[in-house]
Scaffold this active site. Sequence first.
Site, short mmCIF file in Angstrom:
data_model
loop_
_atom_site.label_atom_id
_atom_site.label_comp_id
_atom_site.label_asym_id
_atom_site.label_seq_id
_atom_site.Cartn_x
_atom_site.Cartn_y
_atom_site.Cartn_z
CE1 TYR A 7 -43.96 49.57 3.08
CE2 TYR A 7 -45.68 48.39 1.87
CZ TYR A 7 -44.44 48.41 2.49
OH TYR A 7 -43.69 47.26 2.52
CG ASN A 28 -56.21 62.57 0.61
OD1 ASN A 28 -55.41 61.73 1.04
ND2 ASN A 28 -57.44 62.27 0.23
CG ASP A 54 -59.13 64.20 -2.68
OD1 ASP A 54 -59.31 63.67 -3.80
OD2 ASP A 54 -59.48 63.67 -1.61
CB SER A 120 -53.86 45.12 -7.00
OG SER A 120 -53.86 44.03 -6.11
CB ALA A 121 -51.50 40.28 -7.92
CB THR A 122 -56.52 41.98 -5.97
OG1 THR A 122 -57.67 41.42 -5.38
CG2 THR A 122 -56.86 43.34 -6.51
CE1 TYR A 145 -57.12 48.69 -3.50
CE2 TYR A 145 -56.78 46.34 -3.78
CZ TYR A 145 -56.29 47.63 -3.80
OH TYR A 145 -54.97 47.84 -4.12
CE LYS A 149 -55.73 50.09 -6.67
NZ LYS A 149 -54.96 51.32 -6.88
NE ARG A 227 -52.55 35.88 -1.00
CZ ARG A 227 -53.25 34.76 -0.85
NH1 ARG A 227 -52.72 33.58 -1.15
NH2 ARG A 227 -54.49 34.80 -0.40
P1 NAD Z 1 -51.00 53.92 1.22
O1 NAD Z 1 -52.37 54.06 1.77
O2 NAD Z 1 -49.86 53.85 2.17
O3 NAD Z 1 -50.72 55.11 0.19
C1 NAD Z 1 -51.73 55.74 -0.55
C2 NAD Z 1 -51.54 57.24 -0.35
O4 NAD Z 1 -52.54 57.92 -1.12
C3 NAD Z 1 -51.72 57.68 1.09
O5 NAD Z 1 -50.63 58.51 1.46
C4 NAD Z 1 -53.03 58.45 1.10
O6 NAD Z 1 -53.03 59.50 2.06
C5 NAD Z 1 -53.09 58.96 -0.32
N1 NAD Z 1 -54.44 59.19 -0.85
C6 NAD Z 1 -55.51 58.38 -0.77
N2 NAD Z 1 -56.55 58.92 -1.43
C7 NAD Z 1 -56.13 60.10 -1.94
C8 NAD Z 1 -56.75 61.13 -2.72
N3 NAD Z 1 -58.02 61.02 -3.10
N4 NAD Z 1 -56.01 62.19 -3.07
C9 NAD Z 1 -54.72 62.31 -2.69
N5 NAD Z 1 -54.09 61.37 -1.95
C10 NAD Z 1 -54.78 60.27 -1.58
O7 NAD Z 1 -51.00 52.64 0.24
P2 NAD Z 1 -49.80 51.92 -0.50
O8 NAD Z 1 -49.66 50.58 0.08
O9 NAD Z 1 -48.64 52.80 -0.57
O10 NAD Z 1 -50.45 51.74 -1.93
C11 NAD Z 1 -50.23 52.65 -2.98
C12 NAD Z 1 -51.06 52.22 -4.17
O11 NAD Z 1 -50.70 50.90 -4.56
C13 NAD Z 1 -52.56 52.20 -3.91
O12 NAD Z 1 -53.23 52.65 -5.06
C14 NAD Z 1 -52.84 50.74 -3.67
O13 NAD Z 1 -54.16 50.40 -4.00
C15 NAD Z 1 -51.86 50.08 -4.61
N6 NAD Z 1 -51.49 48.72 -4.22
C16 NAD Z 1 -51.06 48.49 -2.96
C17 NAD Z 1 -50.73 47.19 -2.58
C18 NAD Z 1 -50.30 46.89 -1.17
O14 NAD Z 1 -50.43 45.76 -0.75
N7 NAD Z 1 -49.77 47.84 -0.41
C19 NAD Z 1 -50.83 46.15 -3.50
C20 NAD Z 1 -51.26 46.44 -4.79
C21 NAD Z 1 -51.59 47.74 -5.14
C1 WQD Z 2 -51.39 37.29 2.85
C2 WQD Z 2 -51.62 35.89 3.37
C3 WQD Z 2 -53.82 35.59 4.30
C4 WQD Z 2 -53.26 38.38 7.64
C5 WQD Z 2 -53.99 41.88 -0.06
C6 WQD Z 2 -54.98 42.44 -1.03
C7 WQD Z 2 -54.33 42.65 -2.36
C8 WQD Z 2 -53.08 43.49 -2.22
C9 WQD Z 2 -52.16 42.96 -1.18
C10 WQD Z 2 -53.62 45.79 -2.48
C11 WQD Z 2 -53.01 35.34 3.03
C12 WQD Z 2 -52.77 35.45 5.37
C13 WQD Z 2 -53.05 37.60 6.51
C14 WQD Z 2 -53.41 37.74 8.90
C15 WQD Z 2 -53.14 35.61 7.79
N1 WQD Z 2 -53.39 44.81 -1.75
N2 WQD Z 2 -53.01 36.24 6.59
N3 WQD Z 2 -53.34 36.37 8.91
O1 WQD Z 2 -54.72 39.02 0.95
O2 WQD Z 2 -52.70 38.34 -0.41
O3 WQD Z 2 -53.52 40.64 -0.54
O4 WQD Z 2 -52.88 42.78 0.04
O5 WQD Z 2 -53.74 45.78 -3.68
O6 WQD Z 2 -55.27 43.25 -3.17
O7 WQD Z 2 -56.06 41.51 -1.17
O8 WQD Z 2 -52.41 39.93 1.50
O9 WQD Z 2 -51.14 40.25 3.57
O10 WQD Z 2 -53.66 40.28 3.67
O11 WQD Z 2 -52.47 38.14 3.24
O12 WQD Z 2 -53.11 34.37 7.86
O13 WQD Z 2 -53.61 38.38 9.94
O14 WQD Z 2 -51.57 35.93 4.80
O15 WQD Z 2 -54.87 34.68 4.50
O16 WQD Z 2 -52.87 33.96 2.82
P1 WQD Z 2 -53.42 39.36 0.38
P2 WQD Z 2 -52.42 39.74 3.07
#
Ligand code: NAD
Ligand code: WQD
Length: 334
Positions: A7, A28, A54, A120-122, A145, A149, A227
């Site tokens: 994504y 991968n 990978d 991540s903000a997590t 998770y 991070k 959020r």
């Molecule tokens: P995503 O799953 O769409 O993208 C991750 C990609 O990495 C995928 O295409 C997957 O096939 C690939 N992948 C996974 N493991 C692999 C491996 N071992 N080797 C090679 N490729 C691999 O996720 P995203 O939302 O695009 O997130 C990208 C990064 O940002 C991730 O590290 C995620 O943890 C971090 N992140 C995402 C969010 C979010 O909410 N989407 C928030 C904070 C941080």
């Molecule tokens: C947002 C708000 C839910 C789904 C997560 C990960 C974080 C980061 C981003 C990767 C919250 C509420 C959600 C639903 C709902 N990812 N909600 N019904 O939890 O802030 O963050 O994704 O790094 O690490 O924890 O995002 O989109 O899941 O939730 O009411 O079906 O929506 O409770 O308040 P979150 P979210």
Amino acid sequence: MTGGAGYIGSHTCVALLQAGYEILVVDNLSNSKKESLLRVEAITGKKVPWVQADVRNRGKMRELFSAHPVEGVIHFAGLKAVGESVEKPLRYYDANVAGSMALAEVMQEFGVRLLVFSSSATVYGDPAMLPIREDFPVGATTNPYGRSKLMVEQIYTDLAVSDKAWQIALLRYFNPVGAHGSGLIGEDPSDIPNNLMPYISQVAVGRRERLTVFGNDYPTVDGTGVRDYIHVMDLAEGHVKALAWLQNHTGAHVFNLGTGRGYSVLEVVKAFETASGRPVPYRFSPRRAGDVAAVYADAMKAEQELKWKASRGIEAMCRDAWNWQQQNPMGYPD
Ligand code: NAD
Ligand code: WQD
């Protein structure tokens, strides 16, 4: 770019190609399809060289570093489903921590020391104050998770101390949503969406009956969780800025990438209904385990240092998410 078919990666491919960078994607395809890269080519009119591999496969990674003149790496590859990480912690630590270590090891072997990492903000857990600044305490993460991070942030920070040549940006994303304005690429969850915006989109398009709102008794504007949603193209552009900034900075540096503004679940539902012209029926359920009331960034450090600021508001986020959803109601084809 590791994880470049995913994504955030696919949108960052567009931003980098449009900024004139040459890229090589390694993915991968465990959570993506190669169609996303074909779509990036359609948007940019440029080829996207990519390899299915990978990041934990050191042999394969060495081959790639030998064959290509890599100057820097953006490391997106990893697993991101919070709930699944509680059930399969070893899988998450292996993909996220071992994967990030393998990558850095191979980079070190090849003398490549410029690295942008998706954190991540997590890592902030439940913040004592808002908005969240980069120097706030981390560690009270509620799931494997989030801990994975934080561990990678710490490992990369140690690495930058051990060898002053490393140039590392640890980007803490808030809640990435939306899609490229073309509607050709977007978020394509393979299962029932865990995250709010894709779930809402699927309700609006008729794939799911109604949204479940997790909790309406938080101390927030309307009782639902707040959020900091950030448009994925703003986030993608943040990576381009971080890469440029790193050219003249050594060490490991943390940046929040958020808008600095929070929206409640019900505010997002309303904005989405307006953008799509479709109703989004919902019902309340108890809080989701591990959720916190409110999270939003202080985004000043990125603005001052990286010269980056999110420019797209909640309307654009909903409009573009909906445009992608409508054009691709079942996501990418296989
Ligand atoms: P995503 O799953 O769409 O993208 C991750 C990609 O990495 C995928 O295409 C997957 O096939 C690939 N992948 C996974 N493991 C692999 C491996 N071992 N080797 C090679 N490729 C691999 O996720 P995203 O939302 O695009 O997130 C990208 C990064 O940002 C991730 O590290 C995620 O943890 C971090 N992140 C995402 C969010 C979010 O909410 N989407 C928030 C904070 C941080
Ligand atoms: C947002 C708000 C839910 C789904 C997560 C990960 C974080 C980061 C981003 C990767 C919250 C509420 C959600 C639903 C709902 N990812 N909600 N019904 O939890 O802030 O963050 O994704 O790094 O690490 O924890 O995002 O989109 O899941 O939730 O009411 O079906 O929506 O409770 O308040 P979150 P979210």
